[in-house]
Design a protein around this motif. Structure first.
Motif, PDB file in Angstrom:
ATOM      1  N   ASP A 119       0.874  -1.177   0.000  1.00  0.00           N
ATOM      2  CA  ASP A 119       0.000   0.000   0.000  1.00  0.00           C
ATOM      3  C   ASP A 119       0.910   1.227   0.000  1.00  0.00           C
ATOM      4  O   ASP A 119       1.683   1.417   0.944  1.00  0.00           O
ATOM      5  CB  ASP A 119      -0.880  -0.030   1.251  1.00  0.00           C
ATOM      6  CG  ASP A 119      -1.726   1.224   1.426  1.00  0.00           C
ATOM      7  OD1 ASP A 119      -2.146   1.500   2.562  1.00  0.00           O
ATOM      8  OD2 ASP A 119      -1.960   1.934   0.426  1.00  0.00           O
ATOM      9  N   THR A 140      -1.091   9.659  -5.657  1.00  0.00           N
ATOM     10  CA  THR A 140      -2.142   8.647  -5.720  1.00  0.00           C
ATOM     11  C   THR A 140      -1.799   7.498  -4.782  1.00  0.00           C
ATOM     12  O   THR A 140      -0.697   6.947  -4.841  1.00  0.00           O
ATOM     13  CB  THR A 140      -2.272   8.100  -7.148  1.00  0.00           C
ATOM     14  OG1 THR A 140      -2.574   9.189  -8.032  1.00  0.00           O
ATOM     15  CG2 THR A 140      -3.395   7.077  -7.215  1.00  0.00           C
ATOM     16  N   SER A 173      -2.424   3.699  -3.762  1.00  0.00           N
ATOM     17  CA  SER A 173      -2.918   2.458  -4.380  1.00  0.00           C
ATOM     18  C   SER A 173      -2.269   1.247  -3.735  1.00  0.00           C
ATOM     19  O   SER A 173      -1.251   1.369  -3.041  1.00  0.00           O
ATOM     20  CB  SER A 173      -2.599   2.438  -5.882  1.00  0.00           C
ATOM     21  OG  SER A 173      -3.185   3.535  -6.539  1.00  0.00           O
ATOM     22  N   TYR A 219      -0.608  -2.526  -4.606  1.00  0.00           N
ATOM     23  CA  TYR A 219       0.026  -3.256  -5.687  1.00  0.00           C
ATOM     24  C   TYR A 219       0.338  -4.682  -5.242  1.00  0.00           C
ATOM     25  O   TYR A 219       0.655  -4.925  -4.065  1.00  0.00           O
ATOM     26  CB  TYR A 219       1.327  -2.569  -6.119  1.00  0.00           C
ATOM     27  CG  TYR A 219       1.113  -1.210  -6.744  1.00  0.00           C
ATOM     28  CD1 TYR A 219       1.001  -0.079  -5.955  1.00  0.00           C
ATOM     29  CD2 TYR A 219       1.016  -1.071  -8.130  1.00  0.00           C
ATOM     30  CE1 TYR A 219       0.792   1.168  -6.521  1.00  0.00           C
ATOM     31  CE2 TYR A 219       0.817   0.170  -8.705  1.00  0.00           C
ATOM     32  CZ  TYR A 219       0.701   1.286  -7.895  1.00  0.00           C
ATOM     33  OH  TYR A 219       0.492   2.506  -8.463  1.00  0.00           O
TER      34      TYR A 219
END
Length: 120
Positions: free
Chosen positions: A98, A105, A107, A109
């Motif tokens: 995280d 941004t 996100s 992964y």
């Protein structure tokens, strides 16, 4: 662009040890939680362990006392030391991260996974 690459999986006898590594690279501003999940054949993906940015860790009950998660923030790397391996630990192990990109941004992964096979 962010890359998440695991390594360290393989074949080991029951009772043995393995150390998994996961390196995160790319356009990263900061990394929050890093974790390991696993998926055994025919089963759903499950959490193995998490480590938060402050170093607090969380483990699945099935691996407590046998596995240890750690991270090197300078290297954007998370490790999973697996000891006293059992046949039921056989799975593909995935790294999950995280993070905040340089663009701001946030996100999550996933890596491609590294297989671990424990022979009895």
């Amino acid at each position: 662009q962010v890359q998440v690459v695991e390594s360290g999986g393989g074949l080991v006898q029951a009772g043995g040890s393995l150390r998994l590594s996961c390196v995160v690279s790319g356009s990263i501003r900061s990394i929050f939680t890093m974790g390991w999940y696993r998926q055994a054949p025919g089963k759903q993906r499950e959490l193995v362990a998490h480590i938060f940015s402050g170093g607090i860790t969380n483990y699945a009950d099935s691996v407590k006392g046998r596995f240890a998660i750690s991270r090197d923030n300078a290297k954007n790397t998370v490790y999973l030391q697996m000891n006293s391996l059992k046949s039921e630990d056989t799975a593909v192990y995935y790294c999950n991260v995280d993070l905040m990109s340089v663009r701001g941004t946030r996100s999550t992964y996933w890596g491609q996974g590294t297989p671990v096979t424990v022979s009895s």
